[in-house]
Motif scaffolding. Structure first.
Motif, short mmCIF file in Angstrom:
data_model
loop_
_atom_site.label_atom_id
_atom_site.label_comp_id
_atom_site.label_asym_id
_atom_site.label_seq_id
_atom_site.Cartn_x
_atom_site.Cartn_y
_atom_site.Cartn_z
N PRO A 61 0.82 -1.12 -0.07
CA PRO A 61 -0.11 -0.07 0.01
C PRO A 61 0.95 1.35 0.05
O PRO A 61 1.94 1.08 0.73
N ASP A 62 0.35 2.18 -0.57
CA ASP A 62 1.11 3.68 -0.93
C ASP A 62 1.63 4.14 0.49
O ASP A 62 2.57 4.88 0.47
N GLU A 63 0.46 4.05 1.31
CA GLU A 63 0.97 4.69 2.90
C GLU A 63 2.20 4.16 3.31
O GLU A 63 2.95 5.09 4.23
N VAL A 64 2.79 3.08 3.10
CA VAL A 64 4.00 2.51 4.00
C VAL A 64 5.17 3.37 3.31
O VAL A 64 5.82 4.02 3.97
N LYS A 65 5.07 3.82 1.95
CA LYS A 65 6.33 4.47 1.20
C LYS A 65 5.96 5.85 1.91
O LYS A 65 6.98 6.55 2.19
N ILE A 66 4.95 6.49 1.86
CA ILE A 66 4.47 7.81 2.40
C ILE A 66 5.14 8.08 3.74
O ILE A 66 5.99 8.86 4.10
N GLU A 67 4.76 7.18 4.53
CA GLU A 67 5.12 7.12 6.02
C GLU A 67 6.85 7.00 5.85
O GLU A 67 7.29 7.74 6.89
N LEU A 68 7.02 6.13 5.22
CA LEU A 68 8.77 5.85 5.23
C LEU A 68 9.38 7.21 4.92
O LEU A 68 10.53 7.46 5.35
N LEU A 69 8.97 7.68 3.69
CA LEU A 69 9.49 8.95 3.23
C LEU A 69 9.60 10.16 4.30
O LEU A 69 10.54 11.02 4.51
N LYS A 73 12.81 11.72 6.20
CA LYS A 73 12.77 13.29 6.00
C LYS A 73 13.30 13.58 7.50
O LYS A 73 14.04 14.56 7.67
N ARG A 74 12.41 13.13 8.37
CA ARG A 74 12.47 13.58 9.86
C ARG A 74 14.19 13.18 10.31
O ARG A 74 14.71 13.86 10.65
N ALA A 75 14.39 11.87 9.84
CA ALA A 75 15.64 11.24 10.47
C ALA A 75 16.86 12.09 9.72
O ALA A 75 17.98 12.33 10.37
#
Lengths: 258, 185
Positions: A61-69, A73-75
């Motif tokens: 699901p796309d949410e996984v990539k969005i959350e990861l990015l 970004k935070r990291a």
């Protein structure tokens, strides 16, 4: 580990699948570096399993990539936060440079101020000197003006006392003002005397010689004591400091008044 | 599949775009592994996320001399899944709440996505099973041969043969693909 042993015992497969412990892993990796055919076998295994995995990929699901990015970004911004401390160093180095520049500028300015101060001091000294000069010139001017005024007074009469055989080259110019009861003399052409002697001026009043004063060795225009009813002006050479009566044998010049 | 070395290098220098591309390349394959091991979508998605965070953080430790990038990433994903599955709490929770059975049952229905497809289907059943156990169930050779009830040596040869056949079929696919590309040029 022997090459054929690795190939025959399925160790390469276990290596790819991550089943080996650390020491086995290190030995396998060394063997792979050593034997090109092991390396080739490994590459075949790996690409087969990769193809297998790609064929059996399941859509995420796309949410996984969005959350990861978002997470990276935070990291990443955290990681960037580290260079920020470097930035601190950067700013510190700027500050240090600025401080250094300021320091150098200050030293330069201090030197400048010092040399300016010195110049100012010199200027002030010059100024004082000039002031003094001005003052003395002014005094001289006042003096000269006074003499000039006195000499040019219509009541002033000029008498020239020429030296006799005792003082062949000497001349004294005198200005007598009977209206103002003053007498001035110009001693510029009076020969210099030694320290033990002074010229002294006398007024002849009815045959008596009256002291008009010792002629100051300094200065060229002098005010002498005015004596009423003087018939003549006489100058003698006397012991230093003057005498109470003239030494007639030392008369150097005289002039009769009109 | 040819590994994009410059992409990996960019990832190693913490390039977010490279990370995004690497995710696009490998997330499906890794998710396929994790989901088949865990059989729980939400958990698997979390583990996949976790896997990619590790990939991002540890990318600099990947050494292309030691193997393909995907192999490296696969080992990370497998370890994440195994660590979770072997955690005592997760087992206790599964037993206590009966989640494990539920998951197993749930999975039975949408199992289609978990079924292995592609070249592996051309393999004999015991070869398929062997690959599935070590590659998609995360079992070690030792665990898997017991699971299949065959001697370890036999099991090893199953794996070896299966991978050899797979490799041949992939080479064929690649050759076919190259021919097609050449034809349509």
């Amino acid at each position: 580990m022997d090459k054929s042993q690795i190939l025959d015992n399925g160790i390469l497969e276990q290596y790819v699948l991550g089943e080996l412990n650390m020491s086995e892993k290190v030995r396998i990796e060394a063997a792979i570096r050593r034997y090109p055919d092991l390396k080739k076998a490994l590459e075949e295994l790996e690409s087969s399993l990769e193809e297998l995995a790609l064929e059996n990929a399941i859509e995420v699901p796309d949410e996984v990539k969005i959350e990861l990015l978002n997470q990276i970004k935070r990291a990443h911004s955290d990681i960037i936060a580290l260079p920020q401390s470097n930035n601190k160093g950067f700013y510190l180095s700027i500050a240090a440079s600025a401080a250094a520049i300021l320091c150098i500028a200050s030293i330069y300015l201090l030197v400048q101020v010092n040399s300016t101060n010195k110049a100012l001091e010199i200027a002030q000294e010059n100024n004082i000197e000039l002031n003094d000069n001005f003052k003395s010139l002014n005094e001289q001017l006042v003096e000269t003006s006074k003499w000039f005024e006195a000499i040019n007074d219509p009541d002033s009469e000029k008498y020239i006392l020429k030296g006799n055989s005792l003082m062949p080259n000497g001349i004294i110019i005198s200005y007598v003002n009977n209206a103002k009861k003053s007498i001035l003399i110009n001693t510029e052409q009076l020969p210099k005397l030694d320290a033990e002697h002074d010229y002294q001026m006398w007024a002849d009043v009815d045959g008596a010689m009256i002291d008009m004063g010792v002629i100051n060795k300094e200065g060229s225009m002098l005010v002498m004591n005015y004596i009423d009813n003087a018939k003549s002006l006489n100058i003698t050479i006397e012991p230093a400091g003057g005498n109470d009566h003239p030494t007639v044998s030392q008369l150097v010049t005289n002039v009769y008044l009109r | 599949m040819v590994q994009d070395q410059s992409l990996i290098l960019r990832l190693q220098s913490q390039d977010e775009n490279a990370f995004s591309a690497v995710y696009d390349n490998y997330s499906g394959a890794l998710y396929g592994v994790i989901l088949r091991m865990c059989k729980d979508e939400e958990l698997s998605q979390n583990l996949l996320q976790d896997t990619f965070m590790t990939i991002w953080d540890k990318a600099h430790t990947y050494d292309s001399e030691k193997g393909r990038f995907y192999t490296w990433a696969y080992r990370i994903a497998k370890n994440k899944a195994l660590n979770y599955l072997r955690k005592p709490e997760s087992l206790i929770q599964n037993e206590d709440l009966g989640v494990y059975e539920n998951v197993a049952e749930e999975i039975k229905e949408p199992i289609d996505i978990l079924k292995l497809t592609g070249s592996i289907k051309n393999l004999e059943a015991h070869h398929q099973e062997a690959i599935k156990l070590v590659y998609y169930n995360g079992l070690t050779h030792r665990e898997a041969h017991e699971e299949m009830n065959v001697p370890l040596g036999t099991f090893k040869s199953y794996i070896k043969q299966a991978l050899k056949i797979l490799h041949k079929s992939y080479v064929k696919v690649i050759v076919l693909w190259i021919i097609l590309v050449e034809l349509f040029k």
